[in-house]
Write a protein that holds these residues in place. Structure first.
Motif, PDB file in Angstrom:
ATOM      1  N   ASP A  63       0.826  -1.199   0.000  1.00  0.00           N
ATOM      2  CA  ASP A  63       0.000   0.000   0.000  1.00  0.00           C
ATOM      3  C   ASP A  63       0.863   1.252   0.000  1.00  0.00           C
ATOM      4  OD1 ASP A  63      -2.641   1.178   0.069  1.00  0.00           O
ATOM      5  OD2 ASP A  63      -2.144   1.856   2.085  1.00  0.00           O
ATOM      6  N   ALA A  64       1.932   1.219   0.769  1.00  0.00           N
ATOM      7  CA  ALA A  64       2.818   2.386   0.808  1.00  0.00           C
ATOM      8  C   ALA A  64       3.328   2.676  -0.599  1.00  0.00           C
ATOM      9  CB  ALA A  64       3.990   2.129   1.754  1.00  0.00           C
ATOM     10  N   TYR A  65       3.719   1.618  -1.277  1.00  0.00           N
ATOM     11  CA  TYR A  65       4.271   1.827  -2.611  1.00  0.00           C
ATOM     12  C   TYR A  65       3.195   2.245  -3.616  1.00  0.00           C
ATOM     13  CZ  TYR A  65       7.883   1.604  -6.077  1.00  0.00           C
ATOM     14  OH  TYR A  65       8.792   1.963  -7.046  1.00  0.00           O
ATOM     15  N   ALA A  66       2.041   1.597  -3.519  1.00  0.00           N
ATOM     16  CA  ALA A  66       0.940   1.933  -4.432  1.00  0.00           C
ATOM     17  C   ALA A  66       0.530   3.397  -4.237  1.00  0.00           C
ATOM     18  CB  ALA A  66      -0.245   1.007  -4.195  1.00  0.00           C
ATOM     19  N   ARG A  67       0.441   3.807  -2.996  1.00  0.00           N
ATOM     20  CA  ARG A  67       0.054   5.190  -2.722  1.00  0.00           C
ATOM     21  C   ARG A  67       1.106   6.172  -3.249  1.00  0.00           C
ATOM     22  NH1 ARG A  67      -3.894   6.507   0.985  1.00  0.00           N
ATOM     23  NH2 ARG A  67      -5.017   4.732   1.878  1.00  0.00           N
ATOM     24  N   TYR A  68       2.339   5.801  -3.051  1.00  0.00           N
ATOM     25  CA  TYR A  68       3.419   6.659  -3.531  1.00  0.00           C
ATOM     26  C   TYR A  68       3.334   6.825  -5.049  1.00  0.00           C
ATOM     27  CZ  TYR A  68       8.210   7.890  -4.886  1.00  0.00           C
ATOM     28  OH  TYR A  68       9.311   8.483  -5.462  1.00  0.00           O
ATOM     29  N   LYS A  69       3.116   5.701  -5.722  1.00  0.00           N
ATOM     30  CA  LYS A  69       3.046   5.752  -7.185  1.00  0.00           C
ATOM     31  C   LYS A  69       1.816   6.532  -7.641  1.00  0.00           C
ATOM     32  CE  LYS A  69       6.605   3.808  -8.881  1.00  0.00           C
ATOM     33  NZ  LYS A  69       7.454   4.540  -9.835  1.00  0.00           N
ATOM     34  N   ARG A  70       0.730   6.335  -6.938  1.00  0.00           N
ATOM     35  CA  ARG A  70      -0.506   7.034  -7.285  1.00  0.00           C
ATOM     36  C   ARG A  70      -0.288   8.537  -7.150  1.00  0.00           C
ATOM     37  NH1 ARG A  70      -3.624   4.781  -3.615  1.00  0.00           N
ATOM     38  NH2 ARG A  70      -4.105   2.966  -4.909  1.00  0.00           N
ATOM     39  N   MET A  71       0.318   8.930  -6.050  1.00  0.00           N
ATOM     40  CA  MET A  71       0.554  10.358  -5.821  1.00  0.00           C
ATOM     41  C   MET A  71       1.573  10.908  -6.809  1.00  0.00           C
ATOM     42  SD  MET A  71       0.546  10.367  -1.653  1.00  0.00           S
ATOM     43  CE  MET A  71       0.611  12.137  -1.362  1.00  0.00           C
ATOM     44  N   SER A  72       2.414  10.023  -7.314  1.00  0.00           N
ATOM     45  CA  SER A  72       3.421  10.466  -8.277  1.00  0.00           C
ATOM     46  C   SER A  72       2.881  10.545  -9.696  1.00  0.00           C
ATOM     47  CB  SER A  72       4.628   9.524  -8.244  1.00  0.00           C
ATOM     48  OG  SER A  72       5.160   9.459  -6.956  1.00  0.00           O
ATOM     49  N   GLY A  73       1.581  10.425  -9.843  1.00  0.00           N
ATOM     50  CA  GLY A  73       0.984  10.647 -11.154  1.00  0.00           C
ATOM     51  C   GLY A  73       0.697   9.412 -11.974  1.00  0.00           C
ATOM     52  N   PHE A  74       0.877   8.255 -11.406  1.00  0.00           N
ATOM     53  CA  PHE A  74       0.586   7.039 -12.159  1.00  0.00           C
ATOM     54  C   PHE A  74      -0.880   6.645 -11.996  1.00  0.00           C
ATOM     55  CE2 PHE A  74       5.123   6.868 -11.610  1.00  0.00           C
ATOM     56  CZ  PHE A  74       5.585   6.270 -12.779  1.00  0.00           C
ATOM     57  N   ASN A  75      -1.389   6.005 -13.012  1.00  0.00           N
ATOM     58  CA  ASN A  75      -2.718   5.403 -12.933  1.00  0.00           C
ATOM     59  C   ASN A  75      -2.493   4.019 -12.319  1.00  0.00           C
ATOM     60  OD1 ASN A  75      -5.460   5.076 -13.329  1.00  0.00           O
ATOM     61  ND2 ASN A  75      -5.199   4.233 -15.404  1.00  0.00           N
ATOM     62  N   VAL A  76      -2.789   3.924 -11.029  1.00  0.00           N
ATOM     63  CA  VAL A  76      -2.360   2.737 -10.290  1.00  0.00           C
ATOM     64  C   VAL A  76      -3.471   1.704 -10.132  1.00  0.00           C
ATOM     65  CG1 VAL A  76      -1.505   1.882  -8.071  1.00  0.00           C
ATOM     66  CG2 VAL A  76      -0.605   4.008  -9.016  1.00  0.00           C
ATOM     67  N   LEU A  77      -3.204   0.526 -10.637  1.00  0.00           N
ATOM     68  CA  LEU A  77      -4.116  -0.601 -10.398  1.00  0.00           C
ATOM     69  C   LEU A  77      -3.599  -1.338  -9.169  1.00  0.00           C
ATOM     70  CD1 LEU A  77      -6.350  -2.613 -11.086  1.00  0.00           C
ATOM     71  CD2 LEU A  77      -4.796  -3.701 -12.700  1.00  0.00           C
ATOM     72  N   TYR A  78      -4.432  -1.347  -8.150  1.00  0.00           N
ATOM     73  CA  TYR A  78      -4.005  -1.964  -6.893  1.00  0.00           C
ATOM     74  C   TYR A  78      -5.199  -2.746  -6.340  1.00  0.00           C
ATOM     75  CZ  TYR A  78      -2.028  -2.214  -2.151  1.00  0.00           C
ATOM     76  OH  TYR A  78      -1.542  -2.636  -0.950  1.00  0.00           O
ATOM     77  N   PRO A  79      -5.319  -3.998  -6.703  1.00  0.00           N
ATOM     78  CA  PRO A  79      -6.500  -4.773  -6.353  1.00  0.00           C
ATOM     79  C   PRO A  79      -6.248  -5.814  -5.264  1.00  0.00           C
ATOM     80  CG  PRO A  79      -5.449  -5.727  -8.253  1.00  0.00           C
ATOM     81  CD  PRO A  79      -4.505  -4.667  -7.730  1.00  0.00           C
ATOM     82  N   MET A  80      -7.316  -6.416  -4.827  1.00  0.00           N
ATOM     83  CA  MET A  80      -7.231  -7.460  -3.798  1.00  0.00           C
ATOM     84  C   MET A  80      -8.269  -8.537  -4.107  1.00  0.00           C
ATOM     85  SD  MET A  80      -6.237  -9.002  -1.075  1.00  0.00           S
ATOM     86  CE  MET A  80      -4.717  -8.099  -0.921  1.00  0.00           C
ATOM     87  N   GLY A  81      -7.945  -9.743  -3.738  1.00  0.00           N
ATOM     88  CA  GLY A  81      -8.880 -10.842  -3.966  1.00  0.00           C
ATOM     89  C   GLY A  81      -8.551 -12.007  -3.057  1.00  0.00           C
ATOM     90  N   TYR A  82      -9.194 -13.120  -3.315  1.00  0.00           N
ATOM     91  CA  TYR A  82      -9.033 -14.259  -2.408  1.00  0.00           C
ATOM     92  C   TYR A  82      -8.835 -15.559  -3.170  1.00  0.00           C
ATOM     93  CZ  TYR A  82     -10.486 -10.651   0.648  1.00  0.00           C
ATOM     94  OH  TYR A  82     -10.519  -9.463   1.307  1.00  0.00           O
ATOM     95  N   ASP A  83      -7.844 -16.264  -2.736  1.00  0.00           N
ATOM     96  CA  ASP A  83      -7.494 -17.554  -3.319  1.00  0.00           C
ATOM     97  C   ASP A  83      -8.361 -18.578  -2.590  1.00  0.00           C
ATOM     98  OD1 ASP A  83      -6.180 -19.492  -4.690  1.00  0.00           O
ATOM     99  OD2 ASP A  83      -4.360 -19.421  -3.478  1.00  0.00           O
ATOM    100  N   ALA A  84      -9.601 -18.687  -3.034  1.00  0.00           N
ATOM    101  CA  ALA A  84     -10.626 -19.201  -2.129  1.00  0.00           C
ATOM    102  C   ALA A  84     -10.870 -20.708  -2.178  1.00  0.00           C
ATOM    103  CB  ALA A  84     -11.929 -18.467  -2.406  1.00  0.00           C
TER     104      ALA A  84
END
Length: 915
Positions: A63-84
């Motif tokens: 999350d820290a990295y995703a947020r950093y990239k998002r704030m740095s102007g990237f269109n950030v895909l950062y998803p979550m799911g379950y290996d169910a």
RNA sequence: GCGGAGGUGCCGGAGUGGCCAAACGGGAUAGGCUCAAGACCUAUUAGCUUAGUGCUUACGCAGGUUCGAUCCCUGCCCUCCGCACCA
């Protein structure tokens, strides 16, 4: 930390922001060609129902990295799911009569709730659950495609069987002869199973590792070892009877040492080798060999492969002719030959291979030296071990005298020319066994028809749903209890047929889920190609090292298969990989069995998510092991409070930009703070770029200390506001809730919609980093501290003060001191004069203050001033100084320690003295 | 056995020939403030010693190169991880 709860404002603050993020869909993303994309991903969890610290660490990093990239102007895909899909759900069903689906979905909800409490910036609209038909239908779809391409096939073979899990296992899932999940001893069974042809991608999987520059070296090495490519030569041997008559059969062996071919004295087959029974059938040897074979097969893999285990074997009663020299040698079967490597047969050169050597000694088989060391001669009767180093060929016909490395090439060329064999490359990697005799997995969409054979289900009939009318008895595959499921109409001839009841390995599900995140709701396709090509590959993947082979290799394989099916253009799924270290406590990995777990839930509850996250990132670099520390958590909590206090009362903040004119009139301390702000932005950005979060946070802590120091004196609203604003931004990747709250409190979030989470990452201006002002500030700070100290000390022992002189202070500074002393003898006034003065003009080289001004406060106080130049000045003012401090002053010359030291180290020879 | 990574102060971690008893942060200890706790401020945080200076021992161990080594070279030890009868 019970007392925290009453006063701790953060849980409420965190809840507030989590709600607003959700309501405003702050983290939702879509295709946007105008911005560079960035795909950040953590390995999705198995929904066991609770989060452990390892998860929290994983997500905090991501999350820290995703947020950093998002704030740095990237269109950030950062998803979550379950290996169910997976066994635990099914085991719960057997044990507690729970429904695997309900059990799993309930666990997902629990886990998701905890993830939300952490404030992770996932685009939840893309969530995936592999146990839902929307997802697993594409497992089935691609399986059929693979079947059509011959990449999925059914084969009978010896397989690994876990008696506890009641299912087969892939080779990758057997560790140390034990099941990777339940650790029970794996057995070998002959069964017909479904396989994926991962082996046909072995070469590409291996060679493309070299291009994965941003993968940890050790993961690549593990994959290389697993694929296990080796170059060698296959040699074919005619099998003959004792009298030399041809049996009509041949056998091939694989060797990496063709240079030793003249030294072959026997040959061993794996006990599973079909020729073993074939050759001995009806001979005198039949019974003894059968006994031997069954004896070996009874042993577990562990026993058979144990270190230092004695090798056993048995003569087959047949011989073979070594084509290279026509020599007739005996044929054996032995437990040390492995059926699934090479050809299942080993050409034995006991003089130059340790295993062969031990075996030959035991069974009295002949030894022929064919490689001779250069400095001495080998005597086969006296050898204590095999000679495996380099040397010169002997007893090798026309190759005698050749260096053995050279001979490898020459002999294999010779064999090829004579058609006795050929150069071969083999891999240890074996095809991936994907069928499982379990319920909770994707049904394999195949049908057995007596008429048409093995037929895939029609595409329009997908998904083949998991049956619900099953019984969980703990015996056999529960799916088989559903008659409705088993019975099916053949899609070709429409007669009664039988449906495959095996399900897929759950690693099948996780081998492509990262594609599905790009297009999670597509009902028509596995993934839209345009979307796949926009988002893929994953730019940053984060997860545990335990998947170094299994999941990461399978995913690479799938990606290549999907590329070849034209579903995507990418070849490698993960451009950059980070394997985070373990979370430990008391020196051991946190685990339930050791009882040293700390529940993330309680930490979040007592301190808040920001504290938990900050601690996780601050305590160690991501790849390193993290030792849990309660004090560390409290330290993180204290820091968060310290930051929060900066904005609790905001009347001194102005968000207006400084005009150039205003900037020109700034005081040193203001300049210094602006400089530190820019410097901190620079440092933090660089640290985050290389995932050095702990160092980034350290730099922010330093910055906070500076802000506090700044606050002690006169505050320039704009300068202060600028610092606070940037502080909030820099903290956002680590403590997003706190940052949002700061952002709002300083007035940056006017209508509850200008989130710091989507604000721009600050940029620094190198020219604003004002080292001179900073140094001057530091000097003033030091002087101030020293003088304060003197005042304190004079209170205690007013009778005498000694002044010392060193070269650390600049003349100008001293002159100023002198000047000031003319005007006033009041210490407080003097200090405030220092504070106000523009130190910049007193020189940019003022870098060091008085180190360790006074070591022992109980002793006489001293102030250290500059030598030489100032000496005179100081004596001038001795009286003034005495008045100033209200005590007697004595002046002593300091020694020139540095030079003396340098001279000492240079007896006779010139030294370079840098100063 | 093979392959890989690594050993710096209480901890996380900088440092890659002199400015290093070692950045920076955390923690700890002491003092100040306080009724008290927390917070905050200050100092200390290898040892001895001094008024400051200084000295000794130190960056896994042992040697070497150098005027000088935490940093370069050699050997060794230890820890962690992966593979392991792979022909």
């Amino acid at each position: 930390m019970e007392e925290n709860q009453a006063t701790n404002p953060f849980p409420a603050i965190e809840k507030k922001w989590q709600k607003r993020w959700e309501e405003n869909k702050v983290f939702k993303v879509k295709l946007d060609e105008s911005r560079p994309k960035y795909y950040a991903l953590e390995m999705f969890p198995y929904p066991s129902g609770y989060l452990h610290m390892g998860h929290v660490r994983n997500y905090s990093i991501g999350d820290a990295y995703a947020r950093y990239k998002r704030m740095s102007g990237f269109n950030v895909l950062y998803p979550m799911g379950y290996d169910a899909f997976g066994l635990p759900a099914e085991n719960a069903a057997i044990k507690n009569k729970a429904n695997p689906k309900e059990w799993t979905l309930k666990n997902i909800e629990g886990q998701k709730k905890q993830q939300k409490l952490l404030g992770l910036s996932y685009d939840w609209s893309r969530e995936i659950r592999t146990c839902l038909p929307d997802y697993y239908r594409w497992n089935q779809w691609i399986f059929i495609k693979m079947f059509e391409k011959g990449l999925a096939y059914r084969k009978k073979g010896l397989i690994n069987w876990c008696p506890d899990c009641q299912t087969v296992l892939a080779n990758e899932q057997v560790e140390d002869g034990k099941c990777w999940r339940c650790k029970s001893q794996v057995e070998q069974k002959p069964l017909e199973q479904w396989y994926l042809k991962i082996k046909s991608y072995a070469e590409e999987l291996l060679s493309e590792l070299d291009n994965l520059d941003n993968w940890p070296e050790r993961v690549k090495i593990m994959q290389r070892n697993w694929i296990g490519k080796s170059h060698g030569t296959t040699i074919d041997f005619k099998i003959v009877n004792e009298d030399g008559s041809d049996t009509g059969k041949t056998i091939s062996t694989f060797t990496t040492r063709p240079d030793t071919a003249f030294g072959i004295t026997y040959l061993v087959l794996a006990v599973e080798h079909p020729l073993v029974t074939e050759l001995t059938k009806g001979t005198d040897y039949e019974k003894s060999i059968k006994d031997f074979v069954s004896e070996v097969k009874k042993k577990s893999i562990i026993e058979r492969t144990a270190e230092g285990k004695e090798k056993t074997g048995v003569f087959l009663g047949k011989y073979f002719i070594n084509p290279i020299n026509g020599r007739k040698c005996p044929l054996w079967a032995a437990d040390y030959a492995l059926m699934d490597y090479g050809t299942g047969a080993v050409m034995a050169v006991p003089t130059h291979d340790q295993r062969d050597f031990e075996f030959a000694k035991k069974y009295n088989l002949p030894l022929i030296v064919v490689i001779s060391p250069d400095s001495y001669e080998l005597n086969p009767d006296k050898m204590a071990r095999a000679y495996i180093e380099e040397g010169t060929l002997v007893n090798s016909g026309k190759f005698n005298g050749m260096n053995n490395v050279e001979a490898m090439e020459e002999i294999s060329k010779f064999l090829e020319e004579k058609r006795f064999g050929k150069k071969t490359t083999t891999y240890k990697l074996r095809d991936w066994l994907i069928s499982r005799q379990r319920y909770w997995g994707t049904p394999i969409p195949m049908i057995y028809c007596d008429n048409c054979g093995i037929v895939p289900e029609k595409e329009e009939n997908l998904p083949v749903l998991l049956p619900e009318d099953v019984e969980f008895t703990g015996e056999g595959n529960p799916i088989e209890t559903s008659l409705k499921f088993r019975h099916v109409i053949c899609p070709i001839c429409e007669r009664d047929a039988r449906r495959e009841t095996d399900t897929m390995d759950t690693f099948f599900d996780s081998s492509w889920y990262f594609f599905r995140y790009c297009d999670p709701e597509n009902k028509k396709e596995m993934i839209d190609k345009k979307l796949a090509d926009y988002w893929m590959p994953v730019d940053q993947y984060i997860g545990g090292i335990e998947h170094a082979i299994l999941h990461l290799l399978y995913s690479r394989f799938f990606t290549k298969v999907m590329r070849d099916m034209k579903l995507t253009n990418v070849s490698e799924p993960f451009a950059r990989l980070l394997c985070q270290g373990m979370v430990c406590k008391d020196g051991a990995k946190m685990s339930k069995s050791l009882g040293n777990v700390v529940d993330p839930g309680s930490i979040i509850e007592n301190y808040g998510a920001d504290t938990a996250r900050l601690f996780m990132l601050f305590a160690a670099l991501p790849e390193k092991e993290l030792e849990w520390s309660d004090q560390g958590v409290q330290g993180a909590f204290r820091f968060i409070n310290r930051v929060f206090r900066l904005v609790e009362n905001t009347e001194v903040i102005s968000l207006n930009e400084l005009s150039e004119k205003a900037e020109a009139t700034l005081e040193n301390k203001d300049r210094s703070l602006i400089g530190k702000t820019h410097k901190t932005i620079k440092k933090v950005s660089a640290f985050i770029d290389e995932f050095a979060f702990s160092l980034a946070i350290g730099a922010i802590m330093e910055f906070v200390n500076d802000i506090y120091k700044y606050r002690e004196g006169k505050i320039n609203e704009q300068v202060y506001g600028y610092a606070i604003k940037n502080l909030a931004l820099l903290l956002c990747p680590f403590t997003p809730h706190l940052s949002e709250e700061m952002w709002e409190r300083i007035g940056m979030n006017k209508n509850h919609k200008q989130f710091i989470s989507t604000a721009s990452w600050p940029e620094y201006d190198e020219t604003k980093i004002d080292e001179a002002a900073e140094a001057a500030e530091k000097l003033i700070e030091d002087v101030r501290r020293d003088i304060t100290h003197i005042i304190e000390l004079t209170k205690k022992s007013p009778e005498k003060i000694t002044m010392f002189i060193s070269d650390d202070w600049k003349f100008e500074f001293f002159a100023m001191l002198k000047e000031k002393m003319k005007e006033t003898y009041d210490v407080k006034t003097l200090i405030s004069e220092f504070m106000k003065s523009d130190m910049k003009k007193y020189g940019t080289e003022i870098s060091k203050s008085i180190p360790q001004f006074i070591k022992n406060p109980a002793k006489l106080p001293a102030i250290v001033l500059s030598e030489k130049i100032e000496f005179e000045a100081l004596t001038d003012n001795k009286e003034n100084l005495e008045k100033l401090f209200g005590c007697k002053i004595e002046i002593i010359k300091a020694s020139q320690s540095k030079e003396a030291k340098a001279k000492q180290a240079t007896p006779g020879k010139p030294a370079i003295l840098i100063s």
